[in-house]
Design an enzyme around this catalytic site. Sequence first.
Site, mmCIF file in Angstrom:
data_model
loop_
_atom_site.group_PDB
_atom_site.id
_atom_site.type_symbol
_atom_site.label_atom_id
_atom_site.label_comp_id
_atom_site.label_asym_id
_atom_site.label_seq_id
_atom_site.Cartn_x
_atom_site.Cartn_y
_atom_site.Cartn_z
ATOM 1 N N LYS A 112 0.814 -1.209 0.000
ATOM 2 C CA LYS A 112 0.000 0.000 0.000
ATOM 3 C C LYS A 112 0.852 1.265 0.000
ATOM 4 O O LYS A 112 0.453 2.279 -0.568
ATOM 5 C CB LYS A 112 -0.957 0.016 1.203
ATOM 6 C CG LYS A 112 -2.074 -0.987 1.066
ATOM 7 C CD LYS A 112 -3.231 -0.653 1.972
ATOM 8 C CE LYS A 112 -4.386 -1.606 1.742
ATOM 9 N NZ LYS A 112 -5.455 -1.439 2.710
ATOM 10 N N LYS A 195 -4.412 -10.486 -6.703
ATOM 11 C CA LYS A 195 -5.612 -10.643 -5.870
ATOM 12 C C LYS A 195 -6.724 -9.697 -6.345
ATOM 13 O O LYS A 195 -6.436 -8.559 -6.709
ATOM 14 C CB LYS A 195 -5.209 -10.292 -4.422
ATOM 15 C CG LYS A 195 -6.259 -10.559 -3.383
ATOM 16 C CD LYS A 195 -5.821 -10.039 -2.022
ATOM 17 C CE LYS A 195 -5.973 -8.548 -1.914
ATOM 18 N NZ LYS A 195 -6.025 -8.007 -0.568
ATOM 19 N N LYS A 198 -10.619 -4.375 -3.656
ATOM 20 C CA LYS A 198 -11.516 -3.220 -3.718
ATOM 21 C C LYS A 198 -10.771 -2.011 -4.283
ATOM 22 O O LYS A 198 -11.371 -1.085 -4.793
ATOM 23 C CB LYS A 198 -11.976 -2.780 -2.326
ATOM 24 C CG LYS A 198 -12.576 -3.813 -1.433
ATOM 25 C CD LYS A 198 -13.017 -3.119 -0.124
ATOM 26 C CE LYS A 198 -12.949 -3.995 1.086
ATOM 27 N NZ LYS A 198 -11.764 -3.811 1.908
#
Length: 334
Positions: A112, A195, A198
Site C-alpha cells: 500500500k 488478488k 476493492k
Amino acid sequence: MTQRILSGIQPTNNLTIGNYLGAIKNWVQMQDEAETLFCIVDLHAITVPQNPTALHQATLEVAAAYLAAGIDPQKSAIFIQSHVKAHVELGWLLSCMTPMGWLNRMTQFKDKAGKNREKAGLGLYAYLALMAADILLYQTTHVPVGDDQKQHVELTRDLAQSFNHHYNKEIFTIPEPFIKGEAKRIMSLRDGTKKMSKSDPSDFSRIHLTDSDDEIAQKIRKAKTDPEPLPDSLEGFENRPEAKNLLTIYAAFQDKTMQDVLGDVAGKSFSDFKPLLADLLISKLGPISQKMTQYLHEKTELESILKAGAENASTLAEKTLKDVKETMGFVAAF
Ligand code: TYM
C-alpha cells in the site's frame, strides 16, 4: 473452551465477491457454532486517505452487506470499530510493544505504501497493532479471513504470546487464523496472478456485491481467459490462473468443490462457460444487493443493530482492557 470468532472488513469502496467468498460467506456458517463478532473497521480504512462522504457511506454499506449476506444480529454482534473506544486504546498499548522489525516485514504495508514509503502515514505502518487489538480485546480463538490476512493474524499471535510472556500472565487468548475452502484468494478478472481487490484501479478487475445484472454479465464477458476449453482434472489448470479463478468462483458460489463442478463443465469453451457463470452470479448476488438497498433505505433498523452490537462488544472489550492496564501497572481512574 467455547470458540469465539472475530473478523472485520475495511469500509473502503464497495465490497467484492473476494470479500464475500473469502470472508463473509464463511462467517454466516460459523454463527451457529461459536460466539461471533463482526466489525466494520473504519479506523483501519483511514490508514490511507479517505473522502469523508465516501467513508460514511461505505461504513453503512458494509454493515448492510453483512446483514444482507446472512449475518444475523440475534446471533452475532455487528458493530462499527470506532464505536468501541477500547480498540484505539489497546491499539496504542500494543503499538508500544510491537517491534519495528515486524512491521517492516508486513507485505500489506509494502504494497500500500508502494514507492511512496516516506509519505505513508504512521497509521499504515502501525496497522498491525490496531488489528491485533481488534482481535485480542475479545479473547478471540479463531479469526476467519482470506489468505492475504494470514500474516497479520500470525503476527497478532506473536504479539499476544510476547505480552503474556513479558508479564508472566495469560492475559490474551492466542488466536488462530481460520482460512477455509478454495475461495481463500479470489484473483483479479484481468490478471489471474493478482488478488481481486476493492482498491484495484480497474473496475473490470472485480465484481461488486452491488453490481447490476448487466454489469456482472459484462465483467464476466470481458474477464481474461485463454483459448483452451475447461480441463477435466485440476492438473489441467497448471499455468492457467485466469481459468482456474473463474472455476473457483463458480464452485464457491455453489458450495461445491472444484473437482465436483468440473464434472459438469469439463470440455466447455469459455464462450459456453461464461454465460453459466454470469447467470449463477446474478442469481446469488441479486438478492444480497436488494436486501442491502432495503437496509440502507430504512436506516433505523441498521442503526439499532449497530448500537446493540457496539454495546455488547464494549462490555467484552472493556473487561480485557481493564485486565491489560492493571497488569501493565496503570493506576485505575479514581
Ligand atoms: P480487507 O478489508 O482487505 O478484506 C476483508 C476480508 O476479505 C478477505 N479478502 C479476500 N478473500 C479472498 N479473495 C480475495 N480477493 C479477497 N480480498 C479480501 C480478506 O482476507 C479479509 O478477510 N486487515 C483486514 C481487516 C481487519 C481485520 C481485523 C480482519 C482489521 N481488523 C481483525 C480480521 C480481524 C483487511 O484489511 O481486510
